[in-house]
Design a protein around this motif. Structure first.
Motif, PDB file in Angstrom:
ATOM      1  N   LEU A  10      -1.673 -19.985  89.572  1.00 41.36           N
ATOM      2  CA  LEU A  10      -1.852 -19.330  88.278  1.00 41.36           C
ATOM      3  C   LEU A  10      -1.250 -17.931  88.305  1.00 41.36           C
ATOM      4  N   ILE A  11      -1.456 -17.211  89.388  1.00 43.14           N
ATOM      5  CA  ILE A  11      -0.892 -15.867  89.518  1.00 43.14           C
ATOM      6  C   ILE A  11       0.632 -15.931  89.459  1.00 43.14           C
ATOM      7  N   LYS A  12       1.223 -16.890  90.164  1.00 44.93           N
ATOM      8  CA  LYS A  12       2.681 -17.033  90.168  1.00 44.93           C
ATOM      9  C   LYS A  12       3.225 -17.350  88.779  1.00 44.93           C
ATOM     10  N   VAL A  13       2.528 -18.205  88.048  1.00 43.93           N
ATOM     11  CA  VAL A  13       2.979 -18.553  86.700  1.00 43.93           C
ATOM     12  C   VAL A  13       2.882 -17.345  85.783  1.00 43.93           C
ATOM     13  N   ARG A  14       1.820 -16.569  85.917  1.00 44.72           N
ATOM     14  CA  ARG A  14       1.670 -15.375  85.078  1.00 44.72           C
ATOM     15  C   ARG A  14       2.734 -14.332  85.405  1.00 44.72           C
ATOM     16  N   VAL A  15       3.105 -14.212  86.670  1.00 44.79           N
ATOM     17  CA  VAL A  15       4.197 -13.304  87.051  1.00 44.79           C
ATOM     18  C   VAL A  15       5.509 -13.782  86.438  1.00 44.79           C
ATOM     19  N   ALA A  16       5.748 -15.089  86.462  1.00 46.59           N
ATOM     20  CA  ALA A  16       6.971 -15.647  85.874  1.00 46.59           C
ATOM     21  C   ALA A  16       7.013 -15.400  84.371  1.00 46.59           C
ATOM     22  N   ILE A  17       5.880 -15.541  83.705  1.00 47.02           N
ATOM     23  CA  ILE A  17       5.818 -15.285  82.263  1.00 47.02           C
ATOM     24  C   ILE A  17       6.116 -13.818  81.992  1.00 47.02           C
ATOM     25  N   ASP A  18       5.548 -12.932  82.802  1.00 47.93           N
ATOM     26  CA  ASP A  18       5.788 -11.500  82.631  1.00 47.93           C
ATOM     27  C   ASP A  18       7.267 -11.167  82.821  1.00 47.93           C
ATOM     28  N   GLY A  23      12.369  -9.426  80.603  1.00 45.15           N
ATOM     29  CA  GLY A  23      13.790  -9.486  80.922  1.00 45.15           C
ATOM     30  C   GLY A  23      14.487 -10.554  80.122  1.00 45.15           C
ATOM     31  N   SER A  24      15.652 -10.889  80.574  1.00 47.68           N
ATOM     32  CA  SER A  24      16.406 -11.926  79.880  1.00 47.68           C
ATOM     33  C   SER A  24      16.043 -13.299  80.426  1.00 47.68           C
ATOM     34  N   GLN A  25      16.316 -14.300  79.659  1.00 45.95           N
ATOM     35  CA  GLN A  25      15.982 -15.653  80.080  1.00 45.95           C
ATOM     36  C   GLN A  25      17.104 -16.291  80.884  1.00 45.95           C
ATOM     37  N   SER A  26      18.327 -15.859  80.681  1.00 43.95           N
ATOM     38  CA  SER A  26      19.430 -16.430  81.448  1.00 43.95           C
ATOM     39  C   SER A  26      20.433 -15.329  81.792  1.00 43.95           C
ATOM     40  N   TRP A  27      21.191 -15.543  82.857  1.00 44.37           N
ATOM     41  CA  TRP A  27      22.194 -14.579  83.284  1.00 44.37           C
ATOM     42  C   TRP A  27      23.254 -15.293  84.100  1.00 44.37           C
ATOM     43  N   SER A  28      24.399 -14.634  84.259  1.00 45.30           N
ATOM     44  CA  SER A  28      25.502 -15.181  85.056  1.00 45.30           C
ATOM     45  C   SER A  28      25.696 -14.309  86.290  1.00 45.30           C
ATOM     46  N   PHE A  29      26.023 -14.970  87.399  1.00 43.34           N
ATOM     47  CA  PHE A  29      26.273 -14.254  88.643  1.00 43.34           C
ATOM     48  C   PHE A  29      27.289 -15.048  89.440  1.00 43.34           C
ATOM     49  N   ASN A  30      28.405 -14.408  89.775  1.00 42.20           N
ATOM     50  CA  ASN A  30      29.488 -15.052  90.514  1.00 42.20           C
ATOM     51  C   ASN A  30      29.941 -16.363  89.852  1.00 42.20           C
ATOM     52  N   GLY A  31      30.051 -16.346  88.549  1.00 39.97           N
ATOM     53  CA  GLY A  31      30.542 -17.511  87.833  1.00 39.97           C
ATOM     54  C   GLY A  31      29.533 -18.629  87.642  1.00 39.97           C
ATOM     55  N   ARG A  32      28.307 -18.429  88.082  1.00 43.07           N
ATOM     56  CA  ARG A  32      27.268 -19.462  87.904  1.00 43.07           C
ATOM     57  C   ARG A  32      26.261 -18.981  86.878  1.00 43.07           C
ATOM     58  N   GLN A  33      25.757 -19.922  86.102  1.00 40.27           N
ATOM     59  CA  GLN A  33      24.772 -19.621  85.068  1.00 40.27           C
ATOM     60  C   GLN A  33      23.379 -19.957  85.584  1.00 40.27           C
ATOM     61  N   TYR A  34      22.431 -19.026  85.469  1.00 37.74           N
ATOM     62  CA  TYR A  34      21.052 -19.229  85.892  1.00 37.74           C
ATOM     63  C   TYR A  34      20.143 -19.095  84.679  1.00 37.74           C
ATOM     64  N   THR A  35      19.139 -19.938  84.604  1.00 31.23           N
ATOM     65  CA  THR A  35      18.200 -19.916  83.480  1.00 31.23           C
ATOM     66  C   THR A  35      16.780 -19.998  84.016  1.00 31.23           C
ATOM     67  N   ARG A  36      15.916 -19.157  83.476  1.00 34.97           N
ATOM     68  CA  ARG A  36      14.498 -19.214  83.836  1.00 34.97           C
ATOM     69  C   ARG A  36      13.824 -20.334  83.057  1.00 34.97           C
ATOM     70  N   ALA A  37      12.616 -20.629  83.441  1.00 36.08           N
ATOM     71  CA  ALA A  37      11.857 -21.702  82.787  1.00 36.08           C
ATOM     72  C   ALA A  37      11.595 -21.359  81.321  1.00 36.08           C
ATOM     73  N   ASN A  38      11.372 -22.369  80.555  1.00 34.11           N
ATOM     74  CA  ASN A  38      11.052 -22.256  79.145  1.00 34.11           C
ATOM     75  C   ASN A  38       9.653 -21.644  79.001  1.00 34.11           C
ATOM     76  N   ILE A  39       9.480 -20.728  78.060  1.00 34.43           N
ATOM     77  CA  ILE A  39       8.191 -20.053  77.862  1.00 34.43           C
ATOM     78  C   ILE A  39       7.090 -21.048  77.505  1.00 34.43           C
ATOM     79  N   PHE A  40       7.427 -22.090  76.759  1.00 39.21           N
ATOM     80  CA  PHE A  40       6.425 -23.080  76.371  1.00 39.21           C
ATOM     81  C   PHE A  40       5.936 -23.873  77.589  1.00 39.21           C
ATOM     82  N   THR A  41       6.853 -24.170  78.491  1.00 38.00           N
ATOM     83  CA  THR A  41       6.488 -24.869  79.722  1.00 38.00           C
ATOM     84  C   THR A  41       5.586 -23.988  80.571  1.00 38.00           C
ATOM     85  N   LEU A  42       5.929 -22.715  80.688  1.00 35.84           N
ATOM     86  CA  LEU A  42       5.112 -21.794  81.481  1.00 35.84           C
ATOM     87  C   LEU A  42       3.717 -21.619  80.879  1.00 35.84           C
TER      88      LEU A  42
END
Length: 73
Positions: A10-18, A23-42
């Motif tokens: 639960l603590i980890k999920v709350r940190v992820a929600i925070d 911050g942003s939900q997605s970002w690019s780094f070295n040509g790769r696209q990264y996306t965090r989990a969906n807020i509804f899923t969290l």
């Protein structure tokens, strides 16, 4: 099998929600696209883990639900 308790998860999920909210939900780094989990899923995970953590806490304090089954002969 994980040895984490639901309270720890639960603590980890709350940190992820925070992090997601501050911050942003997605970002690019070295040509790769990264996306965090969906807020509804969290949020769904948070509700589930909060419920399970409460059950864990009650069971640890001796107020958990005991199921006794009597088998007839």
């Amino acid at each position: 099998m994980s040895t984490e308790t639901y309270a720890e998860r639960l603590i980890k999920v709350r940190v992820a929600i925070d992090k997601l909210l501050t911050g942003s939900q997605s970002w690019s780094f070295n040509g790769r696209q990264y996306t965090r989990a969906n807020i509804f899923t969290l949020e769904r995970m948070e509700r589930h883990y909060a419920k399970m953590a409460a059950i864990e806490k009650r069971a640890a304090s001796g107020r958990g639900r005991n199921r006794i089954r009597y088998v007839g002969f």
